[in-house]
Design a protein around this motif. Structure first.
Motif, PDB file in Angstrom:
ATOM      1  N   PRO A 119       7.960  33.199  16.403  1.00  0.00           N
ATOM      2  CA  PRO A 119       7.076  34.016  17.225  1.00  0.00           C
ATOM      3  C   PRO A 119       7.576  33.992  18.681  1.00  0.00           C
ATOM      4  O   PRO A 119       8.032  32.954  19.174  1.00  0.00           O
ATOM      5  N   THR A 120       7.479  35.124  19.351  1.00  0.00           N
ATOM      6  CA  THR A 120       7.991  35.235  20.712  1.00  0.00           C
ATOM      7  C   THR A 120       7.384  34.185  21.632  1.00  0.00           C
ATOM      8  O   THR A 120       8.093  33.560  22.423  1.00  0.00           O
ATOM      9  N   LEU A 163      13.586  40.915  26.190  1.00  0.00           N
ATOM     10  CA  LEU A 163      12.164  41.257  26.295  1.00  0.00           C
ATOM     11  C   LEU A 163      11.871  42.264  27.403  1.00  0.00           C
ATOM     12  O   LEU A 163      10.944  43.049  27.294  1.00  0.00           O
ATOM     13  N   GLY A 164      12.666  42.227  28.474  1.00  0.00           N
ATOM     14  CA  GLY A 164      12.385  43.094  29.617  1.00  0.00           C
ATOM     15  C   GLY A 164      13.228  44.344  29.704  1.00  0.00           C
ATOM     16  O   GLY A 164      13.010  45.188  30.565  1.00  0.00           O
ATOM     17  N   GLY A 165      14.231  44.460  28.829  1.00  0.00           N
ATOM     18  CA  GLY A 165      15.044  45.662  28.817  1.00  0.00           C
ATOM     19  C   GLY A 165      16.001  45.803  29.989  1.00  0.00           C
ATOM     20  O   GLY A 165      16.460  46.912  30.280  1.00  0.00           O
ATOM     21  N   SER A 166      16.335  44.690  30.653  1.00  0.00           N
ATOM     22  CA  SER A 166      17.280  44.773  31.768  1.00  0.00           C
ATOM     23  C   SER A 166      18.681  45.037  31.228  1.00  0.00           C
ATOM     24  O   SER A 166      18.938  44.907  30.037  1.00  0.00           O
ATOM     25  N   SER A 167      19.587  45.366  32.117  1.00  0.00           N
ATOM     26  CA  SER A 167      20.967  45.636  31.715  1.00  0.00           C
ATOM     27  C   SER A 167      21.838  44.378  31.761  1.00  0.00           C
ATOM     28  O   SER A 167      23.051  44.468  31.628  1.00  0.00           O
ATOM     29  N   TYR A 168      21.223  43.206  31.939  1.00  0.00           N
ATOM     30  CA  TYR A 168      21.970  41.958  32.033  1.00  0.00           C
ATOM     31  C   TYR A 168      22.798  41.742  30.760  1.00  0.00           C
ATOM     32  O   TYR A 168      22.292  41.880  29.641  1.00  0.00           O
ATOM     33  N   VAL A 169      24.060  41.395  30.950  1.00  0.00           N
ATOM     34  CA  VAL A 169      24.940  41.061  29.836  1.00  0.00           C
ATOM     35  C   VAL A 169      25.379  39.610  30.036  1.00  0.00           C
ATOM     36  O   VAL A 169      26.030  39.280  31.030  1.00  0.00           O
ATOM     37  N   PRO A 192      12.454  39.473  19.028  1.00  0.00           N
ATOM     38  CA  PRO A 192      13.261  40.612  18.578  1.00  0.00           C
ATOM     39  C   PRO A 192      14.646  40.268  18.018  1.00  0.00           C
ATOM     40  O   PRO A 192      15.165  41.023  17.207  1.00  0.00           O
ATOM     41  N   ASP A 193      15.250  39.187  18.446  1.00  0.00           N
ATOM     42  CA  ASP A 193      16.573  38.791  17.960  1.00  0.00           C
ATOM     43  C   ASP A 193      16.463  37.629  16.977  1.00  0.00           C
ATOM     44  O   ASP A 193      15.545  36.817  17.067  1.00  0.00           O
ATOM     45  N   VAL A 194      17.430  37.560  16.089  1.00  0.00           N
ATOM     46  CA  VAL A 194      17.544  36.418  15.185  1.00  0.00           C
ATOM     47  C   VAL A 194      18.230  35.294  15.947  1.00  0.00           C
ATOM     48  O   VAL A 194      19.266  35.500  16.583  1.00  0.00           O
ATOM     49  N   LEU A 195      17.650  34.119  15.910  1.00  0.00           N
ATOM     50  CA  LEU A 195      18.138  32.957  16.660  1.00  0.00           C
ATOM     51  C   LEU A 195      18.417  31.824  15.692  1.00  0.00           C
ATOM     52  O   LEU A 195      17.485  31.244  15.144  1.00  0.00           O
ATOM     53  N   GLY A 196      19.679  31.535  15.481  1.00  0.00           N
ATOM     54  CA  GLY A 196      20.030  30.469  14.544  1.00  0.00           C
ATOM     55  C   GLY A 196      19.491  30.716  13.158  1.00  0.00           C
ATOM     56  O   GLY A 196      19.064  29.787  12.477  1.00  0.00           O
ATOM     57  N   GLY A 197      19.455  31.977  12.749  1.00  0.00           N
ATOM     58  CA  GLY A 197      18.941  32.325  11.436  1.00  0.00           C
ATOM     59  C   GLY A 197      17.429  32.461  11.375  1.00  0.00           C
ATOM     60  O   GLY A 197      16.881  32.731  10.315  1.00  0.00           O
ATOM     61  N   LEU A 198      16.754  32.275  12.483  1.00  0.00           N
ATOM     62  CA  LEU A 198      15.290  32.319  12.532  1.00  0.00           C
ATOM     63  C   LEU A 198      14.802  33.422  13.458  1.00  0.00           C
ATOM     64  O   LEU A 198      15.507  33.832  14.378  1.00  0.00           O
ATOM     65  N   GLU A 239       0.281  41.243  21.442  1.00  0.00           N
ATOM     66  CA  GLU A 239       1.006  41.696  20.259  1.00  0.00           C
ATOM     67  C   GLU A 239       2.470  41.267  20.315  1.00  0.00           C
ATOM     68  O   GLU A 239       3.028  40.797  19.322  1.00  0.00           O
ATOM     69  N   VAL A 240       3.108  41.417  21.480  1.00  0.00           N
ATOM     70  CA  VAL A 240       4.511  41.027  21.639  1.00  0.00           C
ATOM     71  C   VAL A 240       4.647  39.512  21.511  1.00  0.00           C
ATOM     72  O   VAL A 240       5.547  39.009  20.838  1.00  0.00           O
ATOM     73  N   VAL A 241       3.759  38.779  22.148  1.00  0.00           N
ATOM     74  CA  VAL A 241       3.816  37.318  22.132  1.00  0.00           C
ATOM     75  C   VAL A 241       3.629  36.777  20.719  1.00  0.00           C
ATOM     76  O   VAL A 241       4.274  35.800  20.330  1.00  0.00           O
ATOM     77  N   SER A 242       2.788  37.413  19.931  1.00  0.00           N
ATOM     78  CA  SER A 242       2.512  36.959  18.566  1.00  0.00           C
ATOM     79  C   SER A 242       3.574  37.416  17.565  1.00  0.00           C
ATOM     80  O   SER A 242       3.741  36.794  16.513  1.00  0.00           O
ATOM     81  N   ALA A 243       4.276  38.479  17.879  1.00  0.00           N
ATOM     82  CA  ALA A 243       5.272  39.039  16.966  1.00  0.00           C
ATOM     83  C   ALA A 243       6.531  38.180  16.940  1.00  0.00           C
ATOM     84  O   ALA A 243       6.805  37.431  17.885  1.00  0.00           O
ATOM     85  N   PRO A 244       7.326  38.303  15.878  1.00  0.00           N
ATOM     86  CA  PRO A 244       8.612  37.591  15.859  1.00  0.00           C
ATOM     87  C   PRO A 244       9.482  38.034  17.037  1.00  0.00           C
ATOM     88  O   PRO A 244       9.455  39.205  17.431  1.00  0.00           O
TER      89      PRO A 244
END
Length: 170
Positions: free
Chosen positions: A121-122, A61-67, A112-118, A105-110
């Motif tokens: 909403p964020t 969500l924040g675009g950090s470089s954390y891996v 960004p990643d698929v999680l366990g096939g789902l 808008e971000v909070v209401s949107a799906p």
């Protein structure tokens, strides 16, 4: 407070509670101990919740470089309490930077990643992360009590801890 500021507040409260649990262990060695039937130490749980939040909140969500290195979260042993506390502090900074600024808008949107096939909403997924954190915080607290023989609460989620939220109407 906007809804994401509330979520950020609660996640930060739980992370500070995790820090208190780690600080209450009498030495670094006990942080990594478990008891029969329990596979994750308080240290493992701390690394796991920090990796979880730094990935899902910071990187996605924040675009950090954390891996994220999830296997490391569960395999690491013997890190110092100072290391764990620094990791918790980094995670607090990520939460404070990212969550309050999320738009409706971000909070209401799906998410960004698929999680366990789902793709929930964020906002719902962020509440799930807060509950996940609370679950592991409780595990760490009980484990500390069992390992140290100290039965007092660390006060991690007392009602008094909500006073700060009411004092800041922002």
């Amino acid at each position: 407070m906007n809804p994401m500021a509330w979520t950020a507040f609660l996640i930060a409260r739980e992370l500070r509670g995790f820090a208190r649990e780690i600080e209450l262990f009498p030495d670094d060695e006990q942080i990594w101990q478990t008891v029969p039937g329990i596979s994750n130490s308080a240290g493992t749980l701390a690394l796991h919740v920090c990796g979880n939040l730094q990935h899902f909140v910071g990187a996605v969500l924040g675009g950090s470089s954390y891996v994220r290195d999830r296997p490391f979260e569960f395999a690491a042993r013997g890190l110092s309490s100072a290391h764990l506390l620094a990791e918790i502090e980094r995670t607090l900074e990520v939460v404070a930077r990212v969550l309050p600024g999320l738009s409706e808008e971000v909070v209401s949107a799906p998410y960004p990643d698929v999680l366990g096939g789902l793709r929930p909403p964020t906002g719902l997924f962020l509440h799930h992360l807060a509950c996940h954190l609370s679950h592991h915080l409780g595990q760490a607290g009980y484990l500390r009590r069992v390992l140290t023989g100290e039965n007092r609460s660390s006060g991690t989620i007392s009602m008094e801890s909500l006073a700060a939220a009411f004092a800041d109407p922002g």
